[in-house]
Scaffold this motif. Structure first.
Motif, PDB file in Angstrom:
ATOM      1  N   TYR A 284      48.292  55.282  70.547  1.00  0.00           N
ATOM      2  CA  TYR A 284      49.383  54.732  70.444  1.00  0.00           C
ATOM      3  C   TYR A 284      49.369  53.772  69.232  1.00  0.00           C
ATOM      4  CZ  TYR A 284      52.956  51.271  71.610  1.00  0.00           C
ATOM      5  OH  TYR A 284      54.218  50.128  71.635  1.00  0.00           O
ATOM      6  N   TRP A 285      50.403  53.442  68.482  1.00  0.00           N
ATOM      7  CA  TRP A 285      50.669  52.668  67.638  1.00  0.00           C
ATOM      8  C   TRP A 285      52.046  52.226  67.603  1.00  0.00           C
ATOM      9  CZ3 TRP A 285      46.930  50.635  64.505  1.00  0.00           C
ATOM     10  CH2 TRP A 285      47.391  49.811  63.439  1.00  0.00           C
ATOM     11  N   PRO A 286      52.118  50.650  67.961  1.00  0.00           N
ATOM     12  CA  PRO A 286      53.430  50.025  68.257  1.00  0.00           C
ATOM     13  C   PRO A 286      54.491  49.846  67.218  1.00  0.00           C
ATOM     14  CG  PRO A 286      51.870  48.240  67.752  1.00  0.00           C
ATOM     15  CD  PRO A 286      50.918  49.623  67.808  1.00  0.00           C
ATOM     16  N   ASN A 287      55.686  50.327  67.474  1.00  0.00           N
ATOM     17  CA  ASN A 287      56.720  50.521  66.632  1.00  0.00           C
ATOM     18  C   ASN A 287      57.883  49.554  66.932  1.00  0.00           C
ATOM     19  OD1 ASN A 287      57.757  52.209  68.367  1.00  0.00           O
ATOM     20  ND2 ASN A 287      57.850  54.126  67.407  1.00  0.00           N
ATOM     21  N   GLU A 288      57.719  48.924  68.010  1.00  0.00           N
ATOM     22  CA  GLU A 288      58.739  48.000  68.637  1.00  0.00           C
ATOM     23  C   GLU A 288      58.193  46.673  68.981  1.00  0.00           C
ATOM     24  OE1 GLU A 288      61.374  47.929  72.542  1.00  0.00           O
ATOM     25  OE2 GLU A 288      61.859  49.441  71.312  1.00  0.00           O
ATOM     26  N   CYS A 289      58.854  45.708  68.497  1.00  0.00           N
ATOM     27  CA  CYS A 289      58.147  44.335  68.984  1.00  0.00           C
ATOM     28  C   CYS A 289      58.642  43.877  70.548  1.00  0.00           C
ATOM     29  CB  CYS A 289      58.910  43.268  68.086  1.00  0.00           C
ATOM     30  SG  CYS A 289      58.528  41.634  68.626  1.00  0.00           S
ATOM     31  N   PRO A 290      57.774  43.759  71.346  1.00  0.00           N
ATOM     32  CA  PRO A 290      57.911  43.531  72.654  1.00  0.00           C
ATOM     33  C   PRO A 290      58.845  42.259  73.107  1.00  0.00           C
ATOM     34  CG  PRO A 290      55.622  42.942  72.414  1.00  0.00           C
ATOM     35  CD  PRO A 290      56.241  43.401  70.994  1.00  0.00           C
ATOM     36  N   PHE A 291      59.140  41.450  71.862  1.00  0.00           N
ATOM     37  CA  PHE A 291      59.692  40.006  72.011  1.00  0.00           C
ATOM     38  C   PHE A 291      61.033  40.181  71.439  1.00  0.00           C
ATOM     39  CE2 PHE A 291      55.297  38.495  71.822  1.00  0.00           C
ATOM     40  CZ  PHE A 291      55.257  37.653  73.036  1.00  0.00           C
ATOM     41  N   CYS A 292      61.250  40.774  70.227  1.00  0.00           N
ATOM     42  CA  CYS A 292      62.712  40.842  69.415  1.00  0.00           C
ATOM     43  C   CYS A 292      63.224  42.512  69.946  1.00  0.00           C
ATOM     44  CB  CYS A 292      62.570  40.450  68.243  1.00  0.00           C
ATOM     45  SG  CYS A 292      61.856  41.484  67.127  1.00  0.00           S
ATOM     46  N   HIS A 293      62.395  43.166  70.445  1.00  0.00           N
ATOM     47  CA  HIS A 293      62.641  44.668  70.554  1.00  0.00           C
ATOM     48  C   HIS A 293      63.179  45.367  69.301  1.00  0.00           C
ATOM     49  CE1 HIS A 293      61.844  43.900  74.775  1.00  0.00           C
ATOM     50  NE2 HIS A 293      62.852  42.870  74.585  1.00  0.00           N
ATOM     51  N   LYS A 294      63.119  44.951  67.948  1.00  0.00           N
ATOM     52  CA  LYS A 294      63.304  45.398  66.843  1.00  0.00           C
ATOM     53  C   LYS A 294      62.400  46.565  66.635  1.00  0.00           C
ATOM     54  CE  LYS A 294      66.913  42.685  65.705  1.00  0.00           C
ATOM     55  NZ  LYS A 294      68.120  43.101  65.616  1.00  0.00           N
ATOM     56  N   HIS A 295      62.851  47.607  65.838  1.00  0.00           N
ATOM     57  CA  HIS A 295      61.989  48.749  65.370  1.00  0.00           C
ATOM     58  C   HIS A 295      61.188  47.967  64.187  1.00  0.00           C
ATOM     59  CE1 HIS A 295      60.766  52.712  64.640  1.00  0.00           C
ATOM     60  NE2 HIS A 295      60.898  52.549  63.310  1.00  0.00           N
TER      61      HIS A 295
END
Length: 215
Positions: free
Chosen positions: A16-27
Motif C-alpha cells: 500500500y502507498w497512501p494517496n489520501e491524507c487522513p487529515f484533510c482527505h485530499k488526493h
C-alpha cells in the motif's frame, strides 16, 4: 497496489502507498519523511502534499517475508463525516450528529459501542420525522417506545418495513443475547440508510405536490 521501496540497502515491496491524507482527505502524492523499522514492523512517516494541510502521518506495515511488507494501519487523523441530504438534515439535525459520532466510534474500532450509537441515531430520526409530520402528537411521540411509534404512527409501508427491522438489529446491539445472529453492523447501517432514503422520498414527493397541485 504494490509499491517498490528501498529500505536501507534492500529492495522491498509495500502492499500500500497512501494517496489520501487522513487529515484533510485530499488526493495527494505524499512526501516521505522518514521511517522506523524494528521487530518486523515498518513505520513510514509521510507529509501531506496539499498546500493548506502539510500534516505528518504514519503508515505501518508488517513483514510478510524478507521482501514483502503488508499494510497494517494508518494514522487515524480526522474522520470524514457521513453527509445526509438537506431533507434529512431538516427533519433531524440530531440524527446526523449522533450517526456521525457512532461512525467515529466504528472507525476507531469501538465495535461494542458504535451499534448503540446507531440505534440512538435511528430513534431520533424516526421520532423527529413523526413530530414534524404530526406536531399535535409531539408529546405522545416523545414518550412512546420507538417500536410502538413505528407500528402505530408510520403509515408509509416502506418506511415502516425498513425502520422496524433497523430497530430489531439496533436493539440487538444493546442486549446481552442477540436475536439476529446472521445479521451484523453493516446490515443495521443499510437499514438506516434505507430508512433515510424512503423518508427523503416521501418529503420530496410531498414538496412537489404542494408546489404543483393538480389543476
Amino acid at each position: 497496489m504494490e509499491h517498490p521501496y528501498k529500505l536501507k540497502d534492500n529492495n522491498i515491496v509495500l502492499s500500500y502507498w497512501p494517496n489520501e491524507c487522513p487529515f484533510c482527505h485530499k488526493h495527494i502524492n505524499p512526501e516521505e519523511f522518514g521511517y522506523n523499522f524494528q521487530r518486523g514492523m515498518l513505520d513510514l512517516v509521510f507529509k501531506c502534499s496539499y498546500t493548506f494541510c502539510t500534516r505528518l502521518f504514519i503508515v505501518r506495515y508488517q513483514t510478510y517475508n524478507e521482501y514483502q511488507f503488508l499494510f497494517d494501519s494508518i494514522t487515524i487523523g480526522s474522520i470524514k463525516p457521513v453527509s445526509f441530504s438537506p431533507e434529512i438534515q431538516s427533519v433531524s439535525p440530531s440524527f446526523a450528529k449522533i450517526y456521525n459520532e457512532a461512525n467515529y466510534a466504528e472507525t476507531n474500532e469501538l465495535f461494542e459501542i458504535c451499534g448503540v450509537g446507531y440505534r440512538k441515531a435511528l430513534e431520533f430520526l424516526i421520532k423527529d420525522y413523526l413530530i414534524k409530520k404530526y406536531p399535535d402528537k409531539s408529546e405522545s411521540i416523545k414518550k412512546k417506545f420507538l417500536g410502538n411509534c413505528i407500528q402505530e404512527d408510520i403509515t408509509d409501508a416502506k418506511i415502516k418495513t425498513v425502520s422496524q427491522r433497523a430497530v430489531w438489529l439496533g436493539n440487538d446491539e444493546t442486549h446481552y443475547v442477540r436475536q439476529w445472529d446472521e445479521e451484523n453492523l453493516e446490515s443495521l447501517k443499510k437499514l438506516i440508510s434505507l430508512t433515510t432514503h424512503w423518508i427523503e422520498m416521501e418529503m420530496l414527493t410531498d414538496s412537489f405536490e404542494q408546489k404543483m397541485p393538480k389543476k
